[in-house]
Design a protein around this motif. Structure first.
Motif, PDB file in Angstrom:
ATOM      1  N   ASN A   5       0.882  -1.057   0.222  1.00 29.50           N
ATOM      2  CA  ASN A   5      -0.099   0.062  -0.250  1.00 29.50           C
ATOM      3  C   ASN A   5       0.839   1.240   0.072  1.00 29.50           C
ATOM      4  N   PRO A   6       0.742   2.272  -1.002  1.00 27.21           N
ATOM      5  CA  PRO A   6       1.659   3.258  -1.089  1.00 27.21           C
ATOM      6  C   PRO A   6       1.547   4.287   0.166  1.00 27.21           C
ATOM      7  N   LYS A   7       0.327   4.098   0.739  1.00 32.87           N
ATOM      8  CA  LYS A   7       0.167   4.960   1.896  1.00 32.87           C
ATOM      9  C   LYS A   7       0.844   4.709   3.098  1.00 32.87           C
ATOM     10  N   THR A   8       0.935   3.433   3.172  1.00 33.83           N
ATOM     11  CA  THR A   8       1.650   2.825   4.409  1.00 33.83           C
ATOM     12  C   THR A   8       3.210   2.686   4.129  1.00 33.83           C
ATOM     13  N   THR A   9       3.430   2.477   2.905  1.00 35.92           N
ATOM     14  CA  THR A   9       4.983   2.819   2.641  1.00 35.92           C
ATOM     15  C   THR A   9       5.600   4.201   2.987  1.00 35.92           C
ATOM     16  N   ALA A  10       4.657   5.092   2.637  1.00 39.25           N
ATOM     17  CA  ALA A  10       4.964   6.559   2.681  1.00 39.25           C
ATOM     18  C   ALA A  10       5.012   6.907   4.244  1.00 39.25           C
ATOM     19  N   ARG A  11       4.107   6.328   5.041  1.00 33.65           N
ATOM     20  CA  ARG A  11       4.034   6.741   6.321  1.00 33.65           C
ATOM     21  C   ARG A  11       5.256   6.121   7.209  1.00 33.65           C
ATOM     22  N   ALA A  12       5.593   4.791   6.872  1.00 30.86           N
ATOM     23  CA  ALA A  12       6.783   4.301   7.121  1.00 30.86           C
ATOM     24  C   ALA A  12       8.044   4.980   6.923  1.00 30.86           C
ATOM     25  N   LYS A  13       8.278   5.467   5.871  1.00 33.42           N
ATOM     26  CA  LYS A  13       9.417   6.315   5.385  1.00 33.42           C
ATOM     27  C   LYS A  13       9.427   7.671   6.428  1.00 33.42           C
ATOM     28  N   ARG A  14       8.051   8.515   6.592  1.00 30.17           N
ATOM     29  CA  ARG A  14       8.149   9.490   7.422  1.00 30.17           C
ATOM     30  C   ARG A  14       8.525   9.034   8.779  1.00 30.17           C
ATOM     31  N   ILE A  15       8.176   7.712   9.224  1.00 32.49           N
ATOM     32  CA  ILE A  15       8.377   7.706  10.692  1.00 32.49           C
ATOM     33  C   ILE A  15       9.997   7.116  10.657  1.00 32.49           C
ATOM     34  N   ARG A  16      10.487   6.420   9.764  1.00 27.35           N
ATOM     35  CA  ARG A  16      11.932   6.629   9.797  1.00 27.35           C
ATOM     36  C   ARG A  16      12.647   7.722   9.707  1.00 27.35           C
TER      37      ARG A  16
END
Length: 121
Positions: A5-16
């Motif tokens: 899911n592009p939303k979850t991968t983008a959120r994971a990148k923001r968290i990192r």
């Protein structure tokens, strides 16, 4: 292969990206916020020891739905209750971790409640 899911991968990148810059210590632990569609979670973490010191959420037994206006009001109460628990544990200063969410709405309300409760960011 499963689709991501592009939303979850983008959120994971923001968290990192956020976690590269901040880390909680025993003197100044990290206040981490997570929000789902229904509930709000907050915990104060000592990253050096790898322990959660204090936590609070809308599904906690001590939390009861009150007269607040929806999810934003509930988030503010979570912040106040978390701050009182932190004060009891001897925590006065924290580093705020918004958890990849935008500092707006429920996240902002929780942080304002924590400040009202006596935590310093």
């Amino acid at each position: 292969m499963a689709k991501t899911n592009p939303k979850t991968t983008a959120r994971a990148k923001r968290i990192r990206r956020i976690r590269k810059k901040i880390s909680g210590t025993s003197e100044r632990p990290r206040l981490r916020v997570f929000k789902s569609n229904k509930h709000m979670y907050a915990q104060i973490i000592d990253d050096v020891a790898g322990h959660t010191l204090v936590s609070m959420s809308t599904i906690d037994k001590e939390f009861e739905a009150g007269d607040e206006k929806g999810k934003v009001g509930a988030a503010k109460r979570i912040g106040v209750m978390l701050a009182t628990r932190a004060k009891a544990a001897g925590i006065n200063k924290v580093i705020f971790d918004r958890g990849g969410s935008v500092y707006h709405g429920r996240v902002k309300s929780l942080s304002e409640g924590a400040r009202e409760g006596g935590l310093e960011f």
